[in-house]
Write a protein that holds these residues in place. Structure first.
Motif, PDB file in Angstrom:
ATOM      1  N   GLU A  16       0.572  -1.453   0.003  1.00 24.18           N
ATOM      2  CA  GLU A  16      -0.155   0.014  -0.184  1.00 24.18           C
ATOM      3  C   GLU A  16       0.599   1.128   0.324  1.00 24.18           C
ATOM      4  OE1 GLU A  16      -2.849   0.253  -0.831  1.00 24.18           O
ATOM      5  OE2 GLU A  16      -3.815  -1.528   0.091  1.00 24.18           O
ATOM      6  N   HIS A  42      -8.740   7.542  -4.828  1.00 21.27           N
ATOM      7  CA  HIS A  42      -7.907   6.590  -4.440  1.00 21.27           C
ATOM      8  C   HIS A  42      -7.187   6.928  -3.561  1.00 21.27           C
ATOM      9  CE1 HIS A  42      -7.757   2.282  -4.309  1.00 21.27           C
ATOM     10  NE2 HIS A  42      -6.754   2.091  -5.124  1.00 21.27           N
ATOM     11  N   THR A  46      -6.287   4.959  -0.019  1.00 21.08           N
ATOM     12  CA  THR A  46      -5.144   3.895   0.307  1.00 21.08           C
ATOM     13  C   THR A  46      -4.274   4.767   1.780  1.00 21.08           C
ATOM     14  OG1 THR A  46      -4.725   3.863  -1.582  1.00 21.08           O
ATOM     15  CG2 THR A  46      -2.596   3.522  -0.225  1.00 21.08           C
ATOM     16  N   GLN A  49      -6.163   3.199   3.705  1.00 25.97           N
ATOM     17  CA  GLN A  49      -5.886   1.337   3.854  1.00 25.97           C
ATOM     18  C   GLN A  49      -4.733   1.258   4.971  1.00 25.97           C
ATOM     19  OE1 GLN A  49      -5.587   0.937   0.142  1.00 25.97           O
ATOM     20  NE2 GLN A  49      -8.270   0.443  -0.006  1.00 25.97           N
ATOM     21  N   GLU A 105      -4.241  -3.313  -8.614  1.00 31.32           N
ATOM     22  CA  GLU A 105      -5.644  -3.480  -7.833  1.00 31.32           C
ATOM     23  C   GLU A 105      -6.482  -4.847  -7.417  1.00 31.32           C
ATOM     24  OE1 GLU A 105      -7.109  -0.924  -6.469  1.00 31.32           O
ATOM     25  OE2 GLU A 105      -5.201   0.652  -7.339  1.00 31.32           O
ATOM     26  N   GLU A 108      -3.902  -6.151  -5.011  1.00 29.09           N
ATOM     27  CA  GLU A 108      -4.407  -6.236  -4.014  1.00 29.09           C
ATOM     28  C   GLU A 108      -5.448  -6.856  -3.409  1.00 29.09           C
ATOM     29  OE1 GLU A 108      -2.767  -1.440  -2.997  1.00 29.09           O
ATOM     30  OE2 GLU A 108      -4.842  -1.562  -5.164  1.00 29.09           O
ATOM     31  N   GLU A 138     -11.076  -1.436  -2.771  1.00 31.12           N
ATOM     32  CA  GLU A 138     -10.104  -2.388  -3.977  1.00 31.12           C
ATOM     33  C   GLU A 138     -10.147  -2.261  -4.685  1.00 31.12           C
ATOM     34  OE1 GLU A 138      -7.574  -1.281  -3.907  1.00 31.12           O
ATOM     35  OE2 GLU A 138      -6.119  -1.377  -1.980  1.00 31.12           O
TER      36      GLU A 138
END
Length: 163
Positions: A16, A42, A46, A49, A105, A108, A138
């Motif tokens: 990440e 995104h 992220t 995340q 993606e 992930e 994701e």
């Protein structure tokens, strides 16, 4: 299994972080306002995340520790080497970025699904909502890229033909 889960989480954390810098770069490279806006969104996802992975480590009573992720390194190197070796035009690089982003993606998605499966099997239920939230983000990004890829590439083809 606990060591494997910690390894997987460390792998995700490293990936990440690596992909965060790449996504920021891709957001600068795209010309489509819609694609740029989604990439910028995104980037924020992220960042969230990364925070959630760190929280998962905390839930497990561990210090967050990134594990060197060869896959993330390879995916990033593929992008960078294409850019430096092929010296593509802006539209060609942008088209390449769509495919590169989709490969990332899917990597992930697989990583989060693996961590979720291990955590579920171990009964580490507190981890699941954190991991599942990231997985959903994701999957949504992959779906966006898949949905918009053909249209975006057609626009890029028209640009290259006009040049």
């Amino acid at each position: 299994m606990r060591e494997l889960l910690l390894h997987e989480l460390g792998d995700i954390l490293y990936a990440e972080r690596k992909f965060l810098t790449g996504t920021k770069g891709m957001a600068r490279e795209v010309s489509s306002p819609e694609m740029k806006a989604r990439l910028e969104e995104h980037v924020r996802e992220t960042e969230g995340q990364i925070e959630r992975i760190q929280e998962v480590f905390k839930v497990l009573g561990e210090k967050a520790r990134a594990e060197k992720c060869e896959a993330a390194i390879g995916l990033r190197e593929e992008h960078d080497s294409f850019k430096s070796e092929e010296k593509p035009s802006k539209p060609i690089l942008e088209a390449f970025d769509i495919g590169s982003g989709l490969r990332i993606e899917h990597y992930e998605i697989a990583a989060y699904r693996t961590a979720i499966a291990i955590a579920t099997a171990m009964g580490e239920n507190e981890c699941l909502p954190l991991l599942q939230e990231s997985l959903l983000e994701e999957e949504a990004m992959a779906k966006f890229l898949e949905k918009n890829a053909v249209r975006a590439v057609k626009k890029l083809i028209a640009q290259t033909q006009a040049e």
